[in-house]
Design an enzyme around this catalytic site. Sequence first.
Site, PDB file in Angstrom:
ATOM      1  N   PRO A  22      15.258  -2.357 161.110  1.00 45.34           N
ATOM      2  CA  PRO A  22      15.227  -1.301 160.101  1.00 45.34           C
ATOM      3  C   PRO A  22      14.483  -1.817 158.878  1.00 45.34           C
ATOM      4  CG  PRO A  22      17.413  -2.313 160.232  1.00 45.34           C
ATOM      5  CD  PRO A  22      16.609  -2.889 161.342  1.00 45.34           C
ATOM      6  N   LEU A  23      13.475  -1.087 158.446  1.00 40.39           N
ATOM      7  CA  LEU A  23      12.615  -1.546 157.346  1.00 40.39           C
ATOM      8  C   LEU A  23      12.320  -0.390 156.404  1.00 40.39           C
ATOM      9  CD1 LEU A  23      10.253  -3.524 159.688  1.00 40.39           C
ATOM     10  CD2 LEU A  23      11.550  -4.598 157.827  1.00 40.39           C
ATOM     11  N   THR A  24      12.908  -0.428 155.238  1.00 38.35           N
ATOM     12  CA  THR A  24      12.639   0.584 154.217  1.00 38.35           C
ATOM     13  C   THR A  24      11.191   0.463 153.763  1.00 38.35           C
ATOM     14  OG1 THR A  24      14.912   0.707 153.507  1.00 38.35           O
ATOM     15  CG2 THR A  24      13.243   1.198 151.831  1.00 38.35           C
ATOM     16  N   TYR A 177      25.376  -2.776 150.897  1.00 41.15           N
ATOM     17  CA  TYR A 177      25.528  -1.335 150.662  1.00 41.15           C
ATOM     18  C   TYR A 177      26.993  -0.922 150.918  1.00 41.15           C
ATOM     19  CZ  TYR A 177      20.587  -1.863 150.259  1.00 41.15           C
ATOM     20  OH  TYR A 177      19.356  -2.308 149.836  1.00 41.15           O
ATOM     21  N   ARG A 224      25.314  -2.412 162.203  1.00 37.59           N
ATOM     22  CA  ARG A 224      24.663  -3.644 161.731  1.00 37.59           C
ATOM     23  C   ARG A 224      25.533  -4.294 160.662  1.00 37.59           C
ATOM     24  NH1 ARG A 224      18.704  -5.239 159.107  1.00 37.59           N
ATOM     25  NH2 ARG A 224      18.445  -6.929 160.588  1.00 37.59           N
ATOM     26  N   GLY A 314      11.426  -7.973 161.911  1.00 37.67           N
ATOM     27  CA  GLY A 314      11.056  -7.146 160.774  1.00 37.67           C
ATOM     28  C   GLY A 314       9.597  -7.274 160.382  1.00 37.67           C
TER      29      GLY A 314
HETATM   30  C1  FMN Z   1      10.308  -4.340 153.486  1.00 38.27           C
HETATM   31  C2  FMN Z   1      11.692  -4.566 154.029  1.00 38.27           C
HETATM   32  C3  FMN Z   1      12.567  -3.491 154.110  1.00 38.27           C
HETATM   33  C4  FMN Z   1      13.850  -3.655 154.672  1.00 38.27           C
HETATM   34  N1  FMN Z   1      14.665  -2.566 154.819  1.00 38.27           N
HETATM   35  C5  FMN Z   1      15.838  -2.684 155.485  1.00 38.27           C
HETATM   36  C6  FMN Z   1      16.618  -1.524 155.788  1.00 38.27           C
HETATM   37  O1  FMN Z   1      16.255  -0.382 155.463  1.00 38.27           O
HETATM   38  N2  FMN Z   1      17.792  -1.723 156.464  1.00 38.27           N
HETATM   39  C7  FMN Z   1      18.218  -2.960 156.862  1.00 38.27           C
HETATM   40  O2  FMN Z   1      19.290  -3.085 157.473  1.00 38.27           O
HETATM   41  N3  FMN Z   1      17.480  -4.077 156.608  1.00 38.27           N
HETATM   42  C8  FMN Z   1      16.305  -3.954 155.959  1.00 38.27           C
HETATM   43  N4  FMN Z   1      15.512  -5.078 155.763  1.00 38.27           N
HETATM   44  C9  FMN Z   1      15.894  -6.349 156.400  1.00 38.27           C
HETATM   45  C10 FMN Z   1      15.192  -6.458 157.779  1.00 38.27           C
HETATM   46  O3  FMN Z   1      15.755  -5.544 158.702  1.00 38.27           O
HETATM   47  C11 FMN Z   1      15.276  -7.885 158.365  1.00 38.27           C
HETATM   48  O4  FMN Z   1      16.633  -8.242 158.487  1.00 38.27           O
HETATM   49  C12 FMN Z   1      14.543  -8.900 157.495  1.00 38.27           C
HETATM   50  O5  FMN Z   1      13.224  -8.452 157.221  1.00 38.27           O
HETATM   51  C13 FMN Z   1      14.446 -10.300 158.141  1.00 38.27           C
HETATM   52  O6  FMN Z   1      13.759 -10.250 159.382  1.00 38.27           O
HETATM   53  P1  FMN Z   1      12.195 -10.676 159.544  1.00 38.27           P
HETATM   54  O7  FMN Z   1      12.075 -12.110 159.126  1.00 38.27           O
HETATM   55  O8  FMN Z   1      11.913 -10.496 161.015  1.00 38.27           O
HETATM   56  O9  FMN Z   1      11.396  -9.785 158.664  1.00 38.27           O
HETATM   57  C14 FMN Z   1      14.259  -4.937 155.141  1.00 38.27           C
HETATM   58  C15 FMN Z   1      13.376  -6.022 155.010  1.00 38.27           C
HETATM   59  C16 FMN Z   1      12.115  -5.851 154.480  1.00 38.27           C
HETATM   60  C17 FMN Z   1      11.170  -7.022 154.426  1.00 38.27           C
END
Ligand code: FMN
Length: 357
Positions: A22-24, A177, A224, A314
Amino acid sequence: MDLFSPVALGDLKLSNRLVMAPLTRSRSGKDGVPNADVAEYYRQRASLGLIVSEATYSSFAGQGFIRQPGLVTEEQVAGWKKVTDAVHAEGGLIVAQVMHAGRATHTGTTGADHLEAPSAIAVDGQSRTYTGKYDYQVPHALTTEELPRIVEEFVTASRNAIAAGFDGVELHGANGYLLHEFLAPTSNTRTDNYGGSPENRARLVIEVVTAVANAIGAEKTSLRISPEHNIQSVIENDAEDVLATYTALVEGIAPLGLANLSILHRDLAGDLVQSLRKSFGGPVLLNTGFAEITTYEEAARVAAEGWGDAVVVGRPAIANPDLVRRWKEELPLNEPDFATFYTEGPAGYTDYPFWQN
Ligand SMILES: Cc1cc2nc3c(=O)[nH]c(=O)nc-3n(C[C@H](O)[C@H](O)[C@H](O)COP(=O)(O)O)c2cc1C
């Protein structure tokens, strides 16, 4: 097991074990309606075994970020339908992450009168709103009588997600959250049945997960969590309490037979994660990235050692729409551009190139 082998998570049959995190990305309108760019972005990433959408709010008061999409209005559901159709047309799977931001937002973002949280304790720091950054506000401590409404909002948003064509729902119990705020003693100082003991702090999360599973089917529902993430003033630094709280939570939801449990933690092989996995008994998704960006080597190690059933990725998936192919064929990667993570428009969103030829 190997990252590129298929796996079943509840109802979902993934063609590989790479799950888009999940990535905002803050690309939707102020009305929370995902637009054509959002559909294109997810369509491009449909070769990942499963996509978890960016966090999507369950109520206006629970909106966490500017230009965040929601699952509240008919227009939002119609916008998401175009996204899920685009992913399905490519043969992909997509579930909606449903969240309530709790106190980790600002009324300048939500438009509501006040923030909602377990206790009237503000997050340390500043929140980004449509008009700039402001100190976090002291939230309204939800009364016991208000909690069934919070549960109902998660249920309605989850039903809306299914109506929008999502293959399931991931409830956001991580990253500071609302649901995470209930779990931690630093953000939850309540004296009713929802505060105090580990069992009491886990109660609301169990109620939300159970109600959503009953509404849309447990095989379509997941959660999660991010124990010990220590983020947004949700501090969990008493290891014994963390184990007791998350064990109470996982034991409370285990009988439901959920699609999966997604765990974000810095030590995936460690006792906490592996003990929760055992208590849960179903498929577990693990995020290896955390502070450092996930690498192929780390993801492959999770699979090879069998620490979890699939790996959540992510930032590499932001920068590489064809990440599965690139990792499988050991091709070079695009680097993510941090400056465009939360900006508007297609730059740094839908313009990362696929590997040519
Ligand atoms: C730009 C961005 C937005 C994110 N948005 C969310 C989100 O909406 N919900 C969530 O549970 N985690 C969110 N995360 C955390 C990611 O899901 C993930 O746990 C984190 O990026 C680490 O993994 P990675 O090293 O593969 O990027 C976000 C991370 C990034 C970088």
